[in-house]
Design a protein around this motif. Structure first.
Motif, PDB file in Angstrom:
ATOM      1  N   TYR A 226       0.821  -1.204   0.000  1.00 11.42           N
ATOM      2  CA  TYR A 226       0.000   0.000   0.000  1.00 11.42           C
ATOM      3  C   TYR A 226       0.858   1.257   0.000  1.00 11.42           C
ATOM      4  CZ  TYR A 226      -3.820  -3.200   0.848  1.00 11.42           C
ATOM      5  OH  TYR A 226      -4.722  -4.224   0.716  1.00 11.42           O
ATOM      6  N   SER A 227       0.253   2.342  -0.437  1.00 16.49           N
ATOM      7  CA  SER A 227       0.983   3.593  -0.613  1.00 16.49           C
ATOM      8  C   SER A 227       1.432   4.203   0.707  1.00 16.49           C
ATOM      9  CB  SER A 227       0.136   4.595  -1.391  1.00 16.49           C
ATOM     10  OG  SER A 227      -1.149   4.692  -0.811  1.00 16.49           O
ATOM     11  N   THR A 228       0.869   3.764   1.807  1.00 24.51           N
ATOM     12  CA  THR A 228       1.359   4.157   3.125  1.00 24.51           C
ATOM     13  C   THR A 228       0.864   3.141   4.144  1.00 24.51           C
ATOM     14  OG1 THR A 228       1.708   6.063   4.581  1.00 24.51           O
ATOM     15  CG2 THR A 228      -0.563   5.652   3.864  1.00 24.51           C
ATOM     16  N   VAL A 442       2.583  12.262   7.742  1.00 26.62           N
ATOM     17  CA  VAL A 442       2.287  11.277   6.698  1.00 26.62           C
ATOM     18  C   VAL A 442       0.856  11.460   6.195  1.00 26.62           C
ATOM     19  CG1 VAL A 442       1.907   8.806   6.271  1.00 26.62           C
ATOM     20  CG2 VAL A 442       3.972   9.556   7.453  1.00 26.62           C
ATOM     21  N   GLN A 443      -0.078  11.660   7.124  1.00 27.59           N
ATOM     22  CA  GLN A 443      -1.475  11.881   6.731  1.00 27.59           C
ATOM     23  C   GLN A 443      -1.630  13.129   5.879  1.00 27.59           C
ATOM     24  OE1 GLN A 443      -3.303  11.972  10.586  1.00 27.59           O
ATOM     25  NE2 GLN A 443      -3.011   9.787  10.954  1.00 27.59           N
ATOM     26  N   SER A 444      -0.920  14.198   6.248  1.00 27.30           N
ATOM     27  CA  SER A 444      -0.995  15.452   5.487  1.00 27.30           C
ATOM     28  C   SER A 444      -0.482  15.256   4.063  1.00 27.30           C
ATOM     29  CB  SER A 444      -0.176  16.541   6.192  1.00 27.30           C
ATOM     30  OG  SER A 444      -0.630  16.762   7.507  1.00 27.30           O
ATOM     31  N   ILE A 445       0.657  14.585   3.952  1.00 25.60           N
ATOM     32  CA  ILE A 445       1.259  14.360   2.628  1.00 25.60           C
ATOM     33  C   ILE A 445       0.381  13.425   1.803  1.00 25.60           C
ATOM     34  CG2 ILE A 445       3.283  13.429   1.430  1.00 25.60           C
ATOM     35  CD1 ILE A 445       4.902  14.304   3.979  1.00 25.60           C
ATOM     36  N   PHE A 450      -2.719  11.901  -2.742  1.00 31.00           N
ATOM     37  CA  PHE A 450      -3.566  10.752  -3.071  1.00 31.00           C
ATOM     38  C   PHE A 450      -5.067  11.048  -2.996  1.00 31.00           C
ATOM     39  CE2 PHE A 450       0.492   8.911  -1.913  1.00 31.00           C
ATOM     40  CZ  PHE A 450       0.682   7.952  -2.886  1.00 31.00           C
ATOM     41  N   ASP A 451      -5.468  12.007  -2.170  1.00 33.81           N
ATOM     42  CA  ASP A 451      -6.888  12.339  -2.080  1.00 33.81           C
ATOM     43  C   ASP A 451      -7.304  13.375  -3.109  1.00 33.81           C
ATOM     44  OD1 ASP A 451      -7.137  10.548  -0.073  1.00 33.81           O
ATOM     45  OD2 ASP A 451      -7.336  11.999   1.551  1.00 33.81           O
ATOM     46  N   LYS A 452      -6.314  14.032  -3.707  1.00 34.93           N
ATOM     47  CA  LYS A 452      -6.610  15.005  -4.758  1.00 34.93           C
ATOM     48  C   LYS A 452      -6.492  14.327  -6.118  1.00 34.93           C
ATOM     49  CE  LYS A 452      -5.166  19.083  -2.131  1.00 34.93           C
ATOM     50  NZ  LYS A 452      -4.307  20.297  -2.123  1.00 34.93           N
TER      51      LYS A 452
END
Length: 455
Positions: A226-228, A442-445, A450-452
């Motif tokens: 997974y990506s993170t 990590v959540q911010s990045i 990934f959410d955009k």
């Protein structure tokens, strides 16, 4: 021909064994199988390797071992019983366990390595017995007969080049499966030595290279890489395809699905690696491939963090004019056997980042005192509160503004960065934060990339 490796969770009990066997049977190209030791069956369980370490420590301390031996053998006995394997098939496994303390070990480190290795060794023997019992021809291949030669220390071995020459002479045919134990090889004098963590991954990649496999399939307990970290971000995006160097960068900073050192033989042999799920074998998993011809579909492939770092910060005016400044520091570190991870610097400042898990307080005090005395910096500060975040992606090479997006995303959440360093490959950006801020960073990045939908 494919080399297929099963992790400890994929071989933890009889039911898991059955899934692995179905996977082996499903593809006639899966000629070579690498086994790990039986892992945990549930969160309260113990790995067989941990029980073997306990067994070794009891032998070293001259304590009773019968209970531990029984617990270890019971794990193999249960797996055999699942397939109605005759007791005679399990007798050699019990005998090997009982005889382990009587081996020829130069010292306790070699003893520990031999005991640990038997989790994989006995599981591979059991797998071969079960396959033959089920009518699927299989042959157990011991690292000693295959010519897997290693160097280094007993519990942190490395592959010797002669291994690949030896493997080239191994008879491999499509009328039987070859079952190898992962995790260990033999020293030139004939003693067992184990690889570091992720050792069965290393064995699998080594065999894929040495036997000229078309692909190396690594079966674990997740559908993909997974990506993170899913424990940091809920339901992160799966990575369907990534490069060797992306995987190595991310593994270094905390991706634990695949050990970064295990990629080296695959890279050398240019063998694609497919990470797949034993519990969902038809899922495509993640393909790890060479960089040549790779087309990135996103700017960032993954974000990983690790909190086991510390840093030494040094400030000295006109440091850049002082010949041998950095060399003198490195000499002091070498004197105490200390390696460093990274060394970002400016004209008057230098930060040396260390893996804190490899250092004791006493060693830190010793080399800091000597640096203060020999180098005489204007300021010396030891920073224990240090985490590293790696932002990795082949797509970063041709995209302007990635660093700005990272910095803005973190700043907008009220976090500060203690260090920023872009790798020479241009596919990774390393940032330093306080440990308490690492997960939020990590959540911010992740949200930014990934959410955009604009990447």
């Amino acid at each position: 021909m494919k080399v297929v490796k099963f992790g400890g969770s994929s071989l933890a009990d009889g039911e898991a064994f059955a899934k692995a066997i179905n996977i082996i049977k499903a593809d006639p190209e899966r000629w070579v199988v690498v086994t790990s030791a039986p892992g945990k069956r549930n969160s309260a369980d113990r790995k067989v390797t941990d029980l073997l370490i306990q067994y070794a420590n009891e032998v070293i301390a001259d304590k009773p071992v019968d209970q531990t031996v029984a617990a270890i053998f019971h794990r193999y006995q249960q797996i055999g019983a699942f397939f109605n394997l005759p007791a005679s098939g399990l007798a050699p496994i019990k005998e090997a366990l009982i005889n382990l303390p009587h081996g020829n070990y130069p010292d306790s480190n070699y003893l520990m390595a031999a005991f640990k290795a038997h989790g994989e060794r006995l599981n591979a023997q059991l797998m071969a017995k079960i396959l033959n019992h089920l009518g699927l021809p299989a042959r157990y291949v011991d690292p000693s007969t295959a010519g897997i030669v290693v160097s280094g220390t007993p519990n942190n071995a490395t592959i010797s080049p002669i291994t690949y020459k030896n493997l080239s002479h191994l008879n491999v045919s499509d009328d039987e499966r070859l079952i190898f134990p992962g995790f260990f090889g033999f020293t030139p004098t004939g003693h067992i030595a184990t690889f570091s963590r992720g050792g069965s991954d290393i064995t699998g990649a080594m065999l894929a290279k040495g036997l000229g496999a078309r692909i190396y399939e690594n079966f674990t307990d997740v559908d993909a890489i997974y990506s993170t970290n899913p424990h940091v971000v809920d339901h992160p995006r799966a990575i369907h395809r990534m490069t060797y160097r992306e995987m190595r960068e991310l593994s270094y900073a905390g991706f634990s699905v695949f050990h970064d050192e295990a990629l080296i033989p695959a890279i050398e042999g240019q063998i694609p690696v497919n990470v797949k799920n034993t519990n969902n074998p038809t899922a495509p998993g993640t393909m790890i491939v060479p960089e040549n011809g790779f087309a990135a579909t996103h700017v960032v492939t993954g974000v990983a963090s690790a909190k086991h770092f510390s840093a030494l910060y040094l400030h000295k005016y006109l440091m850049n004019k002082q010949s041998g400044f950095t060399f003198s520091i490195l000499q002091i570190l070498a004197k105490y056997g200390v390696s460093y991870e990274h060394m970002p610097s400016g004209i008057d400042d230098i930060t040396i980042i260390f893996d804190r898990d490899k250092l004791t307080d006493a060693v830190i005090d010793q080399f800091c005192n000597e640096i203060q005395y020999e180098i005489d910096p204007d300021r010396l500060e030891w920073i224990d509160d240090y985490a590293i975040i790696m932002v990795v992606g082949e797509g970063m090479v041709h995209r302007v503004g990635t660093m700005e997006r990272i910095a803005n995303a973190v700043a907008n959440d009220g976090l500060s960065l203690t260090m920023v360093n872009q790798g020479a490959s241009q596919i990774s950006i390393m940032i330093g934060t306080r440990r308490a801020d690492a997960d939020q960073a990590v959540q911010s990045i992740y949200r930014e990339f990934f959410d955009k939908e604009d990447d």
